[in-house]
Design an enzyme around this catalytic site. Structure first.
Site, PDB file in Angstrom:
ATOM      1  N   LYS A 126       2.642   2.896  -6.377  1.00 58.69           N
ATOM      2  CA  LYS A 126       2.195   1.845  -7.225  1.00 58.69           C
ATOM      3  C   LYS A 126       3.176   1.564  -7.707  1.00 58.69           C
ATOM      4  O   LYS A 126       3.156  -0.294  -8.481  1.00 58.69           O
ATOM      5  CB  LYS A 126       1.123   2.200  -7.931  1.00 58.69           C
ATOM      6  CG  LYS A 126       1.540   3.345  -8.713  1.00 58.69           C
ATOM      7  CD  LYS A 126       0.413   4.485  -9.414  1.00 58.69           C
ATOM      8  CE  LYS A 126       0.518   5.567 -10.190  1.00 58.69           C
ATOM      9  NZ  LYS A 126       1.446   6.732  -8.786  1.00 58.69           N
ATOM     10  N   ASP A 173      -3.334  -3.145  -2.271  1.00 57.66           N
ATOM     11  CA  ASP A 173      -4.341  -1.412  -2.436  1.00 57.66           C
ATOM     12  C   ASP A 173      -4.154  -1.121  -4.315  1.00 57.66           C
ATOM     13  O   ASP A 173      -3.181  -1.098  -4.087  1.00 57.66           O
ATOM     14  CB  ASP A 173      -3.952  -0.931  -1.494  1.00 57.66           C
ATOM     15  CG  ASP A 173      -5.692  -0.047  -0.864  1.00 57.66           C
ATOM     16  OD1 ASP A 173      -5.200   1.011  -0.296  1.00 57.66           O
ATOM     17  OD2 ASP A 173      -6.496  -0.396  -1.574  1.00 57.66           O
ATOM     18  N   ASN A 174      -5.355  -0.875  -4.912  1.00 61.50           N
ATOM     19  CA  ASN A 174      -5.079   0.119  -5.560  1.00 61.50           C
ATOM     20  C   ASN A 174      -4.888  -0.155  -6.175  1.00 61.50           C
ATOM     21  O   ASN A 174      -4.554   0.387  -7.229  1.00 61.50           O
ATOM     22  CB  ASN A 174      -4.003   1.531  -5.277  1.00 61.50           C
ATOM     23  CG  ASN A 174      -4.056   2.424  -3.674  1.00 61.50           C
ATOM     24  OD1 ASN A 174      -3.966   2.290  -3.110  1.00 61.50           O
ATOM     25  ND2 ASN A 174      -5.526   2.946  -3.558  1.00 61.50           N
ATOM     26  N   ASP A 220       0.772  -0.714   0.008  1.00 59.03           N
ATOM     27  CA  ASP A 220       0.213  -0.190   0.141  1.00 59.03           C
ATOM     28  C   ASP A 220       1.486   1.497  -0.582  1.00 59.03           C
ATOM     29  O   ASP A 220       0.851   2.261   0.447  1.00 59.03           O
ATOM     30  CB  ASP A 220      -1.160  -0.016   1.381  1.00 59.03           C
ATOM     31  CG  ASP A 220      -2.363   1.033   1.415  1.00 59.03           C
ATOM     32  OD1 ASP A 220      -2.044   1.651   2.271  1.00 59.03           O
ATOM     33  OD2 ASP A 220      -2.456   1.291  -0.147  1.00 59.03           O
ATOM     34  N   GLU A 247     -11.310   4.624  -2.181  1.00 56.26           N
ATOM     35  CA  GLU A 247     -11.785   4.397   0.082  1.00 56.26           C
ATOM     36  C   GLU A 247     -12.748   6.065  -0.161  1.00 56.26           C
ATOM     37  O   GLU A 247     -12.471   7.451  -0.175  1.00 56.26           O
ATOM     38  CB  GLU A 247     -10.223   5.192   0.829  1.00 56.26           C
ATOM     39  CG  GLU A 247      -9.550   6.124   0.151  1.00 56.26           C
ATOM     40  CD  GLU A 247      -8.371   4.867  -0.192  1.00 56.26           C
ATOM     41  OE1 GLU A 247      -8.446   3.767  -0.749  1.00 56.26           O
ATOM     42  OE2 GLU A 247      -7.371   5.357  -0.316  1.00 56.26           O
TER      43      GLU A 247
HETATM   44  O1  LIG Z   1      -0.082   6.144  -3.081  1.00 49.96           O
HETATM   45  C1  LIG Z   1      -1.143   5.838  -2.448  1.00 49.96           C
HETATM   46  N1  LIG Z   1      -0.316   5.308  -1.831  1.00 49.96           N
HETATM   47  C2  LIG Z   1      -1.067   4.507  -1.264  1.00 49.96           C
HETATM   48  N2  LIG Z   1      -2.245   3.702  -1.510  1.00 49.96           N
HETATM   49  C3  LIG Z   1      -2.758   5.249  -1.430  1.00 49.96           C
HETATM   50  C4  LIG Z   1      -4.034   5.177  -2.048  1.00 49.96           C
HETATM   51  O2  LIG Z   1      -5.198   4.163  -1.086  1.00 49.96           O
HETATM   52  C5  LIG Z   1      -4.909   6.139  -2.966  1.00 49.96           C
HETATM   53  F1  LIG Z   1      -6.421   6.047  -2.897  1.00 49.96           F
HETATM   54  C6  LIG Z   1      -3.974   6.933  -3.508  1.00 49.96           C
HETATM   55  C7  LIG Z   1      -5.001   7.393  -4.539  1.00 49.96           C
HETATM   56  C8  LIG Z   1      -5.926   7.076  -5.425  1.00 49.96           C
HETATM   57  C9  LIG Z   1      -6.827   8.186  -6.470  1.00 49.96           C
HETATM   58  C10 LIG Z   1      -6.662   9.986  -5.730  1.00 49.96           C
HETATM   59  F2  LIG Z   1      -7.747  10.748  -6.680  1.00 49.96           F
HETATM   60  C11 LIG Z   1      -5.272  10.514  -4.756  1.00 49.96           C
HETATM   61  C12 LIG Z   1      -5.058   9.381  -4.799  1.00 49.96           C
HETATM   62  C13 LIG Z   1      -3.150   7.387  -3.198  1.00 49.96           C
HETATM   63  C14 LIG Z   1      -2.193   8.021  -4.326  1.00 49.96           C
HETATM   64  C15 LIG Z   1      -1.672   7.680  -5.557  1.00 49.96           C
HETATM   65  C16 LIG Z   1      -1.191   8.815  -6.332  1.00 49.96           C
HETATM   66  C17 LIG Z   1      -0.951  10.340  -5.739  1.00 49.96           C
HETATM   67  F3  LIG Z   1      -0.049  10.631  -6.830  1.00 49.96           F
HETATM   68  C18 LIG Z   1      -0.606  10.305  -4.210  1.00 49.96           C
HETATM   69  C19 LIG Z   1      -1.613   9.873  -3.295  1.00 49.96           C
HETATM   70  C20 LIG Z   1      -2.186   6.404  -2.678  1.00 49.96           C
HETATM   71 MG   LIG Z   2      -4.145   2.381  -0.771  1.00 48.48          MG
END
Ligand SMILES: O=c1[nH]cnc2c(O)c(F)c(-c3ccc(F)cc3)c(-c3ccc(F)cc3)c12
Ligand SMILES: [Mg+2]
Length: 214
Positions: free
Chosen positions: A144, A169-170, A141, A199
């Site tokens: 990515k 996750d994701n 998590d 989430e």
């Molecule tokens: O980076 C992460 N790590 C772990 N879990 C994450 C998660 O559960 C998320 F929902 C997001 C998310 C997804 C969609 C969105 F619009 C914003 C943030 C991120 C994420 C993705 C890209 C970024 F530039 C910054 C944060 C993460």
């Molecule tokens: Mg996540």
């Protein structure tokens, strides 16, 4: 000076959650993120899938990549059998400082080892530094484009054994296409997708559970 979102999340935990009660900490964070400010905790819908995977795995040794504020750390730790250990890696020191306090407030600190630093640096040190043999469960998590790199690194370091479970996750939002391509096509893994939602939103997301076949 202006507070940060993790600091405001911690204030909500101190205000609304009962010290020593992990479920109340999880509930306080979910309420904060639903009512006040979105934050990238795994959340309750995906969190219930995480809970079921932890419970069925009944892990003695868990690795979490990406602590953030400690929400999933608390969910996992609250389900661990006695003497089980959870190592969680966080590269952002400000997030780690908040997570330590969330974990302490929940009363699960003795089950958790929070390590500040990069997964690529610490995964090769797991055995020598923490006496880890293999991980029964890994929750990915963090970032990515580290999912695939770190999975291959764990394989190379002999940190996975037959039956080890990876939960990522994701895998839809923001997505980890190279990881999915590898893990779904590798004869060394049996994978299963759990459709869910990002989430605190209606956007699509999901978790990928993969069992290492050795
Ligand atoms: O980076 C992460 N790590 C772990 N879990 C994450 C998660 O559960 C998320 F929902 C997001 C998310 C997804 C969609 C969105 F619009 C914003 C943030 C991120 C994420 C993705 C890209 C970024 F530039 C910054 C944060 C993460
Ligand atoms: Mg996540």
């Amino acid at each position: 000076t202006q507070s940060t979102r993790p600091q405001r999340l911690l204030a909500a935990v101190h205000k609304k959650a009962t010290r020593g009660n992990p479920r109340s900490v999880v509930k306080a964070i979910d309420e904060f993120c639903n009512q006040n400010e979105w934050a990238m905790n795994v959340g309750n819908e995906k969190g219930e899938i995480l809970d079921s995977v932890v419970s069925e795995t009944n892990p003695g040794c868990v690795l979490e990549l990406g602590t953030y504020c400690g929400y999933s750390t608390v969910r996992i730790a609250s389900l661990l059998p006695p003497h089980a250990q959870l190592i969680t890696l966080e590269f952002n020191p400000d997030n780690a400082a908040v997570a330590r306090q969330v974990i302490a407030w929940a009363g699960v600190a003795e089950k958790v080892r929070l390590v500040e630093g990069e997964s690529g640096e610490w995964i090769p040190k797991m055995k020598e530094q923490f006496g880890v043999k293999t991980f029964d469960l890994v929750f990915l998590d963090h970032w990515k484009n580290r999912y695939l790199l770190d999975t291959k690194l764990m394989e190379e370091c002999g940190l996975l054994k037959k039956g080890s479970v990876l939960l990522a996750d994701n895998v839809v939002c923001p997505g980890a296409p190279d990881y999915l391509e590898y893990i779904r096509n590798s004869p060394q893994y049996k994978s299963q997708f759990f459709k869910s939602h990002l989430e605190y939103t209606k956007a699509e997301d999901g978790l990928e559970k993969s069992v290492f076949l050795g």
